[in-house]
Enzyme design. Sequence first.
Site, PDB file in Angstrom:
ATOM      1  N   ASP A 173       0.849  -1.196   0.000  1.00  0.00           N
ATOM      2  CA  ASP A 173       0.000   0.000   0.000  1.00  0.00           C
ATOM      3  C   ASP A 173       0.884   1.246   0.000  1.00  0.00           C
ATOM      4  OD1 ASP A 173      -2.681  -1.299   0.313  1.00  0.00           O
ATOM      5  OD2 ASP A 173      -1.686  -2.107   2.082  1.00  0.00           O
TER       6      ASP A 173
ATOM      7  N   LYS B 142      -0.627   9.997   0.708  1.00  0.00           N
ATOM      8  CA  LYS B 142      -0.777  11.339   1.297  1.00  0.00           C
ATOM      9  C   LYS B 142       0.364  11.598   2.277  1.00  0.00           C
ATOM     10  CE  LYS B 142      -5.767  11.684   0.975  1.00  0.00           C
ATOM     11  NZ  LYS B 142      -7.017  11.435   1.684  1.00  0.00           N
TER      12      LYS B 142
ATOM     13  N   ASP C 151       4.189   0.760  -8.019  1.00  0.00           N
ATOM     14  CA  ASP C 151       3.819   1.647  -9.136  1.00  0.00           C
ATOM     15  C   ASP C 151       3.766   3.085  -8.646  1.00  0.00           C
ATOM     16  OD1 ASP C 151       1.603   1.541  -7.517  1.00  0.00           O
ATOM     17  OD2 ASP C 151       0.151   1.393  -9.147  1.00  0.00           O
TER      18      ASP C 151
HETATM   19  C1  LIG Z   1      -1.959  -3.033  -2.565  1.00  0.00           C
HETATM   20  S1  LIG Z   1      -2.230  -4.649  -2.014  1.00  0.00           S
HETATM   21  C2  LIG Z   1      -1.183  -5.627  -3.095  1.00  0.00           C
HETATM   22  C3  LIG Z   1      -1.489  -7.085  -3.046  1.00  0.00           C
HETATM   23  C4  LIG Z   1      -0.575  -7.977  -3.923  1.00  0.00           C
HETATM   24  N1  LIG Z   1       0.803  -7.915  -3.499  1.00  0.00           N
HETATM   25  C5  LIG Z   1      -0.710  -7.648  -5.381  1.00  0.00           C
HETATM   26  O1  LIG Z   1       0.237  -7.150  -5.996  1.00  0.00           O
HETATM   27  O2  LIG Z   1      -1.810  -7.890  -5.917  1.00  0.00           O
HETATM   28  C6  LIG Z   1      -1.320  -4.670  -0.492  1.00  0.00           C
HETATM   29  C7  LIG Z   1      -1.679  -5.841   0.387  1.00  0.00           C
HETATM   30  O3  LIG Z   1      -0.800  -5.839   1.502  1.00  0.00           O
HETATM   31  C8  LIG Z   1      -1.520  -6.197   2.663  1.00  0.00           C
HETATM   32  N2  LIG Z   1      -0.781  -5.634   3.807  1.00  0.00           N
HETATM   33  C9  LIG Z   1      -0.493  -4.338   4.023  1.00  0.00           C
HETATM   34  N3  LIG Z   1       0.229  -4.201   5.135  1.00  0.00           N
HETATM   35  C10 LIG Z   1       0.409  -5.450   5.650  1.00  0.00           C
HETATM   36  C11 LIG Z   1       1.056  -5.946   6.806  1.00  0.00           C
HETATM   37  N4  LIG Z   1       1.698  -5.126   7.657  1.00  0.00           N
HETATM   38  N5  LIG Z   1       1.023  -7.258   7.046  1.00  0.00           N
HETATM   39  C12 LIG Z   1       0.379  -8.106   6.192  1.00  0.00           C
HETATM   40  N6  LIG Z   1      -0.254  -7.699   5.066  1.00  0.00           N
HETATM   41  C13 LIG Z   1      -0.246  -6.374   4.800  1.00  0.00           C
HETATM   42  C14 LIG Z   1      -2.896  -5.588   2.455  1.00  0.00           C
HETATM   43  O4  LIG Z   1      -3.897  -6.239   3.219  1.00  0.00           O
HETATM   44  C15 LIG Z   1      -3.100  -5.791   0.948  1.00  0.00           C
HETATM   45  O5  LIG Z   1      -3.745  -7.004   0.672  1.00  0.00           O
END
Ligand SMILES: C[S@@+](CC[C@H](N)C(=O)[O-])C[C@H]1O[C@@H](n2cnc3c(N)ncnc32)[C@H](O)[C@@H]1O
Length: 261
Positions: A166, A170, A202
């Site tokens: 993620d 911001k 990205d």
């Molecule tokens: C933007 S999505 C990308 C998912 C995947 N890597 C893709 O490219 O389709 C980011 C994912 O990271 C997970 N995530 C974010 N922070 C995390 C954390 N500290 N521990 C485990 N999962 C996390 C979120 O729940 C989300 O599913």
Amino acid sequence: MSGRKVPVRHTPEGQPNNLDAMDSTPVFRDKPVSFVRRSGRMSEAQDRAWAELSPFYLLPVERAAATTSVKAGTAIDPAEVYGRTARLVVEIGSGQGHQIVSAAAADSDSDFLAVEVFTAGLARTMLDADREGVKNLRLVEANAPEALEHLLPPASVDELWVFFPDPWHKNKHTKRRLVAPDFARIAAQALRPGGTLRLATDWQDYADQMRDVLDAAPGFERAFAGEWAERFDGRVLTAFERKGLRVGRDIRDLSYTRVSP
Ligand SMILES: C[S@@+](CC[C@H](N)C(=O)[O-])C[C@H]1O[C@@H](n2cnc3c(N)ncnc32)[C@H](O)[C@@H]1O
């Protein structure tokens, strides 16, 4: 006003909860987490996957205070979990599991671990893994830095993947980004010397931050020449990457080798 800074406390899931200093709510985590847990209603198939497939795929985790935490001192033994000794590849934030299921299906000589907090995504991952007959994959429902620090033994990981974390774009939210100096320390602890950390994003500003953090991190050395790494050819096109491409963003890959400090 005394001018004294009131500490920001965090809820059990690490969301800021600006309570004043007199509040007696226990502090569950001392820093914000990089996710907001989506309630994401589960479909019937996902509910069934959870019930039927989680005994095989989902590793039990002993928690500290928060529901996605990992208690210190509860490290697994990968050889026991997978029933063999093999290369271990860990993906953080595996989302719906497209990347890790495809990689595990393509490389039966390695073991794979997906770390995610999004339950519907974990259910989808189990369904796809089961359909593909993938047996060399396990899942952990936990905050990734805690899983790396407490669930995985030091130097147990051969490759660590962080694809499209993620971006928290911001300014007021960038402190929630996963790839920060403390993450580099924890990742270096989990990776074996010679192991590889691969990242992709990205979001240009986050790519710059990743490179600054990892260039400066003890225990890591760039595994690419030039500005950015070549696209990792073991990386499949996920919905997140497709979305970035659709709106014209450049995709940045990075890769670092774990070196002895
Ligand atoms: C933007 S999505 C990308 C998912 C995947 N890597 C893709 O490219 O389709 C980011 C994912 O990271 C997970 N995530 C974010 N922070 C995390 C954390 N500290 N521990 C485990 N999962 C996390 C979120 O729940 C989300 O599913």
